[in-house]
Design an enzyme around this catalytic site. Structure first.
Site, mmCIF file in Angstrom:
data_model
loop_
_atom_site.group_PDB
_atom_site.id
_atom_site.type_symbol
_atom_site.label_atom_id
_atom_site.label_comp_id
_atom_site.label_asym_id
_atom_site.label_seq_id
_atom_site.Cartn_x
_atom_site.Cartn_y
_atom_site.Cartn_z
ATOM 1 N N HIS A 54 -22.532 18.907 -16.478
ATOM 2 C CA HIS A 54 -23.990 18.714 -16.482
ATOM 3 C C HIS A 54 -24.349 17.847 -15.272
ATOM 4 C CE1 HIS A 54 -23.564 19.485 -21.008
ATOM 5 N NE2 HIS A 54 -24.068 20.564 -20.433
ATOM 6 N N GLU A 57 -25.203 13.925 -15.111
ATOM 7 C CA GLU A 57 -24.316 12.963 -15.761
ATOM 8 C C GLU A 57 -23.430 12.320 -14.695
ATOM 9 O OE1 GLU A 57 -22.677 15.123 -19.096
ATOM 10 O OE2 GLU A 57 -24.688 15.566 -19.850
ATOM 11 N N GLU A 210 -17.702 11.854 -24.329
ATOM 12 C CA GLU A 210 -19.034 11.289 -24.057
ATOM 13 C C GLU A 210 -18.867 9.797 -23.813
ATOM 14 O OE1 GLU A 210 -21.913 12.808 -23.743
ATOM 15 O OE2 GLU A 210 -21.485 14.816 -24.543
#
Ligand SMILES: [Zn+2]
Length: 324
Positions: A54, A57, A210
């Site tokens: 992404h 990020e 994450e």
């Protein structure tokens, strides 16, 4: 020039070139955002570290760039086979999650039939990754690093792709705990993510990781990633041997996949509520035409809620504590 700068400057493709360091380590730039690092002698593991799947990020991209700088200067020894991937440089240049569509839903051939830029990139990444993992017989590892817009009750957590008949690896979860992660979520079905692709196709120990909140390039407080950086260095210099079991990291399983059925779909909590917010039994989390999700027991939590997805797609996961 740094690996990240070079990738952003040649966002769509870059000519292949390579470089031998004084340490004997070989750097092979295979394409934009794709770097193969070969140790002088054979490695213990075959490691893939990816980031920027992404484009907004940024912290994971800066972490990978830092590893590159340490490898290049000779400060960090290379004793494993390594592949680094910066997933979506055009989206990174636009400071956007993606240009046309979400790259992390296009793996395992789900790019077929799509002509977007992300579909082409998924195809290219699958090619390079397949060639890399086919090359040697070392155990295969993949950590796909992300950050999120939404806050989380666990600042750092991992999604463990669905393993079909294979077993969850507790030493891997122990490693993630030492990287500063507070939770791991066990997936219950196949998906189009990059980590499911490497896990399912190549038997890699693979994770979507994450690491915290999305910030702009240069705005990340890198001290928040110190434990994760130490963990990644251990993957580069092969000091990490996966010998410790998890101690306090929390493990969750999926209890409900909530699908958006119609435009009447509605979530019953604040738009900015944190991932892993906990509810007591009987709380209504989502409603739709002829549908309601009410928590079945105390301790259920939601993850990845999103209402603006096409009808028929996943709008949220409900998870609950489990043990391995
Ligand atoms: Zn992401």
């Amino acid at each position: 020039m740094s690996f990240l700068e070079h990738s952003l400057e040649h966002e769509l493709s870059a000519p292949e070139h390579s470089l031998q360091l004084d340490t004997g380590v070989r750097l092979e730039f295979l394409d934009t955002g794709i770097l193969r690092v070969r140790p002088l002698s054979g490695g213990h593991y075959r490691v893939l570290i990816s980031c920027g799947i992404h484009g907004n990020e940024t912290a994971p991209m800066e972490m990978v760039d830092q590893l590159f700088a340490e490898i290049k200067s000779g400060e960090l020894a290379v004793n494993n086979e390594l592949l680094f991937i910066i997933g979506n440089p055009p989206a990174a240049n636009k400071a956007k999650r993606f240009v046309d569509e979400n790259l992390n839903r296009l793996f395992s051939g789900k790019h077929q039939g799509s002509t977007t830029q992300e579909a082409a990139r998924a195809r290219r990444i699958e090619q390079v990754t397949s060639a890399y993992f086919a090359e040697g017989s070392e155990p295969r590892l993949h950590y796909d690093l992300h950050t999120a817009i939404r806050g989380s009750q666990f600042e750092k957590f991992a999604v463990y792709p669905y393993l079909h008949k294979r077993h969850w690896s507790t030493p891997q979860i122990g490693f993630l705990e030492r990287c500063g992660l507070g939770a791991v979520l066990l997936s219950n079905q196949p998906s189009g993510t990059f980590s499911y692709f490497t896990s399912h196709q190549f038997g890699a120990d693979a994770f979507t990781v994450e690491l915290g909140k999305v910030e702009k390039f240069g705005d990340n407080d890198m001290t928040k990633f110190a434990d994760a950086m130490q963990g990644l260095r251990g993957l580069v210099d092969a000091s990490e041997r996966f010998e410790s079991e998890p101690r306090s990291i929390q493990v969750f399983e999926v209890v409900e996949e909530v699908i958006k059925r119609s435009d009447n779909f509605k979530l019953h909590f604040a738009d900015d509520a944190n991932n892993f917010t906990e509810f007591a039994k009987g709380a209504v989390l989502a409603t739709d035409i002829d549908y309601e999700y009410k928590t079945q027991r105390d301790g259920e939590r939601f993850v990845f809620p999103i209402t603006n997805v096409p009808i028929g797609q996943r709008a949220m996961l409900v998870v609950a504590p489990t043990s391995i």
